[in-house]
Structures are given as structure tokens and as C-alpha cells.
Design a protein around this motif. Sequence first.
Motif, PDB file in Angstrom:
ATOM      1  N   LEU A 197       4.266 -14.502   8.480  1.00 55.45           N
ATOM      2  CA  LEU A 197       3.521 -14.424   7.222  1.00 55.45           C
ATOM      3  C   LEU A 197       3.625 -13.046   6.588  1.00 55.45           C
ATOM      4  N   SER A 198       3.619 -11.999   7.403  1.00 57.23           N
ATOM      5  CA  SER A 198       3.734 -10.643   6.845  1.00 57.23           C
ATOM      6  C   SER A 198       5.073 -10.457   6.144  1.00 57.23           C
ATOM      7  N   LYS A 199       6.121 -11.029   6.707  1.00 60.32           N
ATOM      8  CA  LYS A 199       7.447 -10.930   6.077  1.00 60.32           C
ATOM      9  C   LYS A 199       7.462 -11.657   4.737  1.00 60.32           C
ATOM     10  N   LEU A 200       6.797 -12.817   4.669  1.00 70.44           N
ATOM     11  CA  LEU A 200       6.774 -13.598   3.433  1.00 70.44           C
ATOM     12  C   LEU A 200       5.949 -12.907   2.348  1.00 70.44           C
ATOM     13  N   PHE A 201       4.803 -12.381   2.717  1.00 71.04           N
ATOM     14  CA  PHE A 201       3.917 -11.769   1.730  1.00 71.04           C
ATOM     15  C   PHE A 201       4.461 -10.463   1.185  1.00 71.04           C
ATOM     16  N   THR A 202       5.055  -9.649   2.018  1.00 71.30           N
ATOM     17  CA  THR A 202       5.474  -8.323   1.561  1.00 71.30           C
ATOM     18  C   THR A 202       6.579  -8.392   0.519  1.00 71.30           C
ATOM     19  N   ARG A 203       7.377  -9.459   0.518  1.00 75.20           N
ATOM     20  CA  ARG A 203       8.433  -9.562  -0.490  1.00 75.20           C
ATOM     21  C   ARG A 203       7.847  -9.608  -1.900  1.00 75.20           C
ATOM     22  N   ASN A 204       6.858 -10.425  -2.119  1.00 73.99           N
ATOM     23  CA  ASN A 204       6.234 -10.519  -3.440  1.00 73.99           C
ATOM     24  C   ASN A 204       5.442  -9.261  -3.784  1.00 73.99           C
ATOM     25  N   ILE A 205       4.780  -8.675  -2.788  1.00 70.00           N
ATOM     26  CA  ILE A 205       4.007  -7.461  -3.045  1.00 70.00           C
ATOM     27  C   ILE A 205       4.931  -6.323  -3.455  1.00 70.00           C
ATOM     28  N   SER A 245       4.551  -3.376   7.553  1.00 70.33           N
ATOM     29  CA  SER A 245       3.956  -2.985   8.835  1.00 70.33           C
ATOM     30  C   SER A 245       2.433  -2.981   8.757  1.00 70.33           C
ATOM     31  N   LYS A 246       1.901  -2.486   7.643  1.00 70.95           N
ATOM     32  CA  LYS A 246       0.446  -2.466   7.488  1.00 70.95           C
ATOM     33  C   LYS A 246      -0.113  -3.889   7.456  1.00 70.95           C
ATOM     34  N   LEU A 247       0.590  -4.786   6.740  1.00 68.49           N
ATOM     35  CA  LEU A 247       0.108  -6.153   6.655  1.00 68.49           C
ATOM     36  C   LEU A 247       0.154  -6.839   8.017  1.00 68.49           C
ATOM     37  N   LEU A 248       1.190  -6.533   8.797  1.00 63.26           N
ATOM     38  CA  LEU A 248       1.278  -7.102  10.135  1.00 63.26           C
ATOM     39  C   LEU A 248       0.109  -6.638  10.995  1.00 63.26           C
ATOM     40  N   VAL A 249      -0.183  -5.322  10.937  1.00 64.16           N
ATOM     41  CA  VAL A 249      -1.327  -4.798  11.695  1.00 64.16           C
ATOM     42  C   VAL A 249      -2.627  -5.426  11.209  1.00 64.16           C
ATOM     43  N   PHE A 250      -2.741  -5.596   9.879  1.00 60.04           N
ATOM     44  CA  PHE A 250      -3.963  -6.185   9.316  1.00 60.04           C
ATOM     45  C   PHE A 250      -4.175  -7.602   9.843  1.00 60.04           C
ATOM     46  N   PHE A 251      -3.103  -8.428   9.803  1.00 52.53           N
ATOM     47  CA  PHE A 251      -3.228  -9.801  10.294  1.00 52.53           C
ATOM     48  C   PHE A 251      -3.598  -9.830  11.772  1.00 52.53           C
ATOM     49  N   VAL A 292      -0.997 -13.834  -4.742  1.00 57.45           N
ATOM     50  CA  VAL A 292      -0.058 -12.809  -5.184  1.00 57.45           C
ATOM     51  C   VAL A 292       0.663 -13.270  -6.446  1.00 57.45           C
ATOM     52  N   GLY A 293       1.014 -14.573  -6.532  1.00 55.85           N
ATOM     53  CA  GLY A 293       1.650 -15.098  -7.734  1.00 55.85           C
ATOM     54  C   GLY A 293       0.729 -15.016  -8.935  1.00 55.85           C
ATOM     55  N   ARG A 294      -0.555 -15.367  -8.736  1.00 56.60           N
ATOM     56  CA  ARG A 294      -1.503 -15.254  -9.848  1.00 56.60           C
ATOM     57  C   ARG A 294      -1.689 -13.808 -10.260  1.00 56.60           C
ATOM     58  N   LEU A 295      -1.668 -12.904  -9.288  1.00 57.58           N
ATOM     59  CA  LEU A 295      -1.772 -11.480  -9.603  1.00 57.58           C
ATOM     60  C   LEU A 295      -0.583 -11.030 -10.441  1.00 57.58           C
ATOM     61  N   ALA A 296       0.633 -11.488 -10.090  1.00 57.21           N
ATOM     62  CA  ALA A 296       1.817 -11.095 -10.851  1.00 57.21           C
ATOM     63  C   ALA A 296       1.754 -11.636 -12.273  1.00 57.21           C
ATOM     64  N   ARG A 297       1.327 -12.898 -12.440  1.00 59.59           N
ATOM     65  CA  ARG A 297       1.238 -13.458 -13.788  1.00 59.59           C
ATOM     66  C   ARG A 297       0.174 -12.740 -14.614  1.00 59.59           C
ATOM     67  N   SER A 298      -0.945 -12.437 -13.991  1.00 58.50           N
ATOM     68  CA  SER A 298      -1.981 -11.683 -14.713  1.00 58.50           C
ATOM     69  C   SER A 298      -1.478 -10.301 -15.087  1.00 58.50           C
ATOM     70  N   PHE A 299      -0.703  -9.697 -14.196  1.00 63.44           N
ATOM     71  CA  PHE A 299      -0.150  -8.370 -14.490  1.00 63.44           C
ATOM     72  C   PHE A 299       0.815  -8.445 -15.672  1.00 63.44           C
ATOM     73  N   ASN A 300       1.659  -9.474 -15.696  1.00 64.00           N
ATOM     74  CA  ASN A 300       2.599  -9.623 -16.807  1.00 64.00           C
ATOM     75  C   ASN A 300       1.871  -9.847 -18.132  1.00 64.00           C
ATOM     76  N   GLU A 301       0.757 -10.629 -18.090  1.00 64.50           N
ATOM     77  CA  GLU A 301      -0.028 -10.849 -19.309  1.00 64.50           C
ATOM     78  C   GLU A 301      -0.777  -9.593 -19.728  1.00 64.50           C
ATOM     79  N   MET A 302      -1.072  -8.731 -18.798  1.00 64.96           N
ATOM     80  CA  MET A 302      -1.834  -7.511 -19.102  1.00 64.96           C
ATOM     81  C   MET A 302      -0.976  -6.461 -19.799  1.00 64.96           C
ATOM     82  N   ILE A 303       0.357  -6.463 -19.557  1.00 70.29           N
ATOM     83  CA  ILE A 303       1.206  -5.372 -20.062  1.00 70.29           C
ATOM     84  C   ILE A 303       1.153  -5.263 -21.581  1.00 70.29           C
TER      85      ILE A 303
END
Length: 698
Positions: A400-408, A5-11, A435-446
Amino acid sequence: MRIRSKLLVFFLLVSLAPLLLVWGSIRSDMTAMGENLAERSGNLLVSRASQSLERVVADHAAILFRERQMLDATALLLSSRVEEALSGHGRAPQGDPYVLPEGREDDLKSEYYSLGMSGIPQPLDIDFSRASVRSDDADTPLGDLAPLLARVKNEYPGLLLWIDVALKNGDRVRYPDVRQTMMGGSMGMMGAFGLTTEGNGFPSNLTWDTPRVDRVTGRMVFALNAPVRDAKGAVAGRLTLVVPVDAVLHEQSRTSPLPEGSEPLLVAPKVDPGTSETGLRIVARERSGQIGMGHMWIPEADAWLTPADTAPLQGIVESMLAGKSGVVGVSGAAGRELWAFAPMDKRGVSLLLIVPEKEIIQDARAARDYVADQVREHNAKMGVLVLAVVFFVVLMAFFLSKLFTRNIREVAHAVRCVARGDFTVRAEVRSRDEVGRLARSFNEMIPELQDKVRMQNSLEVAQEVQLSLLPGHNPEFPGADIAGASTYSDETGGDYYDFIPRTTDRGDSLVVAVGDVSGHGVQAALTMASARAYLRSLVSGGAPLGEAVTSVNRLVFKDTDGSGRFMTLFLLELFADGTMEWVRAGHDPAMLLVPGKDAFEELQGEGLPIGVLPDGDFTVGRGRAVSGQIAVIGTDGIWEAVSPDGEMFGKDRLKTLIREHGKDGAPALIQAVDQAVTSFRATAPQRDDMTLAVVRWV
């Protein structure tokens, strides 16, 4: 509110807000653009008009300067010829008049007319073959000047109106001769000499008179007077060249046409009797509907230029008096005006052109109206476009909000697991966007985060261990007040201080130790811990200071050989009988404040730092302490502390603190030094460990 919902309002906000803002403000923005365009165009037109006016007045000034130089030279030449005639030299034969070239007389006659009271030009009957002479002497040499004056007149057509010679004895000649007035009647001798030059006296140098009305023609004229001297050099009369204002202010001198409504004036800086302030008095103004610029008339009463904005007036007056021309914007009674001026003489009499600014910027106003019409048409089209974009953006933002929130949501779940200590979790995101690059960076950071957490825990344990190695409290020793403290720049450090009590053959004593391992961090802390253990073991066993330091050096060298690490050390042993011994192993000498002298001594001694060479010699210093004496042993992290400006704290500041706070006791002195260094360093980082031990004899 959920992320979706927040992402939808943001867009919606990011996409729609700019469009709505443009839709709401485009009218005012485009209108402002039209106004700015009109203003800039108007400014450009005013600037160009100013440049044109400045060229006009500059041309008039240049023309006047050149013509005045020419007239000055002509006046001097004629005066010398008159002097020759008066002295009997160079007289022309009687009855030998100067004959004008064919057709020249008609051209010259066109210059002579009388404006009269009506302002309508009336021709004058002029005789160019003779001059008007007034003299009681029938044989006066002035009568022979007509040919010479005629030649000069013919050489400067349109520039010279009259040439007049007046002597102190009353003799006078004027060229050309006037045979009748504008009414057709005869002009007598007195009328013939009714010129502006009467009453001007006999100057000894070249002089220009203020513009005034010629009594014969009614035209505005300048009068150039040159002295006529006798054989002894005394002034015997004057030569006057009468120059019409038309001659220097003729319309042909303009480099560009002036806008309609422009008004030329002759003005002079004068003190206004009504206001007692310097203003611009109108000397003459152009007759409307006459032949051209320069046909001026004098107002019947004093007239003054009084603009609505008097601020620029003083600057204009100063420029006129300084002989400078210029163009200035002035607020007049009918709006903004451009005043272009050029001085005519050293007294500030100037030509002034007044041009209404509204006449200049008419084209800019027409352009503004055209832009306003275009804005209204454009706004109508933009309204339809904005509505279409709004509908499209709403649809796109929803999908787009529906697509993005799944990965987030997947990344957020992994973050919560890591926060609970689960380092095995991974974010399952396969997209190639941010978001994909963020997830990969997060996995490398653990794994790295897991190692850092483990290292941090180890450092905390090491810090606790190292702090436990330092004295827990300040010692008590008869006749002395003792305190020490250490502050590390990292979790662990290489600075060391200790208080080691022991019993020797001289009785009970206390060894105060201060050391500094090169560098800081975990390795420095390990070296410090080893050296502390060696030193405590040897000193507590009763070994003399010199032997104890020699043994510690040998043991530390074996531990640090090849690592490049070493340790400076200073040991001060206090005895109950008031004596003391010390050993300095590469450490800065202890500072000793001597009571009564307000001076410092240093406890010196020879010896390399510990761990540099396996075999080292260390000398033992000896002395006796007295009441009030203060010994301070510190590490270089104190005096090498750096301020934000790069300035070092220095030992002089430390000595000042010892003088000021030494009498307050050892703990108070240490606290004062710590506060002073911290305040001096301010926002600059602590770059090295700081350790300080203080012994004060009471």
C-alpha cells in the motif's frame, strides 16, 4: 527520509501498535475486568443484603410500634378496670375464676421457663387459674382481678409474661401464679414478686423501662408501667405489663434469612467512661444455640462495641437517638461489616444486627476466580492471533505504501511548481480515493488562487495609492497644535481626513476635513478619492466652505447615483485671528472641550450627507477659539468599536480620554485613543475604519 519510507513506517505504527498494545495489556485488562466484575457483584450483593437488613430492622421497628400501641392501650384499659375495682365498682364475684379454653393452658405453659445460670431452659409450674396476692387485708379488691388478668393474658399469648399491680399501701397482685421454682422447691411470696419492676416507683404517666433481666425466668424483658388512680385522681399505685424481649424480637419477624456469622445485639448509646466519648454499650446479646432470636443475656461486665473505623459511629448514635433505623458499612476487627439497627425506645436502646461482609460476597469471589481462568486461556489464543496479524500487516503496509506514494509524489511536484509561480501546471492523478480528490481539488484551486494573487496585488497597489492621498505629516498653523490619523479595517477603506491650507480675503487659513464613506473596501476607497479631489480643487480655489460643500455634493451625487453610497463630511476652517468656521454634512458633530468648565460643546450644523440628494443646503457655523480649547473630529468606527462581550466603546470613554490626555498635545491624544480602543476591542475584530483629527489651541 522519503515519503514512501515515512508512509511505510506510519502504516506499521498505526496497524501494529494497537495490536501489540492489546497483546501486552490484555492480561491486565481482562484481569481488571474480573476484579471489577467481582467488585460490582460484591457491591450488588452488599446492596441487596443492606436492603434486606433494612427491611428486617424496619419490620422490627414497625412490629414494636404496633405492639407498643396495643400494649399502651391495654395498660390504660387495665388500669381503669383496676381503678373501678378499687372504688368498689365492677368487682367480680368471689370464687368465679376465669376458665381458659380447652388446650390453651398447655400452650401458655410453654412460654414459661427459666434459663438460669446454665442457659438451659427449665419449665416453671404456673397456675393460670389464680393470681399471687400480697396484702394485709383479706378482703382486698385486688384478689378479684384474676379473671380479668387471665382474659387479657389469653388475648395476647406470647406477648405478656406477667401482669403486676402494686399499690402504695403495699398491696400487690401478680398474674399468673408461680407454684415452684426451677429447682422444684416452693416459691414464697417475696420470691414470687422478684420482678424487674421493683423499685420503679409510681409513675403518673405511661412509661417503658429499659430492658433488664426478669428474676423469675432469667429472660430479658420490657416493663410497661401505667398509673392507677384513686377516686380523687391521685396516683394510688401502678399497673405493670412485663413483656419478653422475645415477643418483639422473635425470629419469625425476619423477612429473609441472615448470612452465617450474623450476630444480633441490644445496644444503647452511652458515654464510655474509658474514652469519655459517646459509644454503643452492649445491653444484651443473643445466646448462641438457643431457641431463636431474642433470647438475650446481659454481659457480666460492661461491654462496648469498638469498630476499627470509628468515623461512622457518631452517625449511628445520632440516628438511634433520633429514632431512625438504617444500615451502615463499618470496618470491624474481622473486616468489613454491615450494621443494621432499629431503635426500640426514645432513649436510643436499639436492636443491632452485625453481618460480616465476607459472608455476603463469597459468590462474587468465586466469579472472579472463574474469570481469571478464562483470561489465561484467552491470552494464549490471542498470542497466536497477534503473530498472524503482524505478518499480514507488514505485507499489506509494504504494497500500500508503494501505491500511495506514487500519487503523492505527483501532487507534491505540482505544489512546488505553483509555489514558483507556475499556474499552468496540473496534478495528473486519476485515482478515486482521497488522494485523487485532493489532486482534483488542487487543480480546481489553481485558477482561483491565480485570481486571488492578482487581486491581492491590485489591493496592495490601491492601498499604497490611498495612503498617499492622506496627509504625510501634521500641519503647522499659528496658535494651534493639529494632528490626524486613520486606521482601516480592510486593505482599503472609506474614511478620509485632510489638512488643506489656503489664502482667503481674511488672510491665511487651514481647512481640517474628516469624512466617512458608507461601507468600506475598494468601492468606498474610490468614492473617498473622488470626493477628496473635488474638495481639494474647490477649497484650494478659494470657494467659501458652504459653496464648496454644495458643489462637492452635486459632483459626488452624479458619481454615486443609484449605488446607494454616500459620504458624511465635517469641515473646520481655522483663521489666524482666532476665529473659526465649520460645515457639518451629516457627520457627527465635532466635540469641543471648553477650558475651565471641564464640559463639552458640540459644533452643530444642518446638512444631509453628501451624495444623498443633488441639491442640498449646508449651513456654516462660526465661533472663536480660546487658548486651551480642544476640538476633536472623529468617525463612528471609534465609539462603535465592540469588545469581545459585545459592549460598545462609546463617546463617554472618548471624552474621558480627551480630558486626561488633551493637555499632552494633539499627537499624544490620538495615540492614547488608538491604544485605548485597541485594548478595549482585545480579540474582537475591527469592524469599521477609524479616523480622528484633533485641534488644540495653545
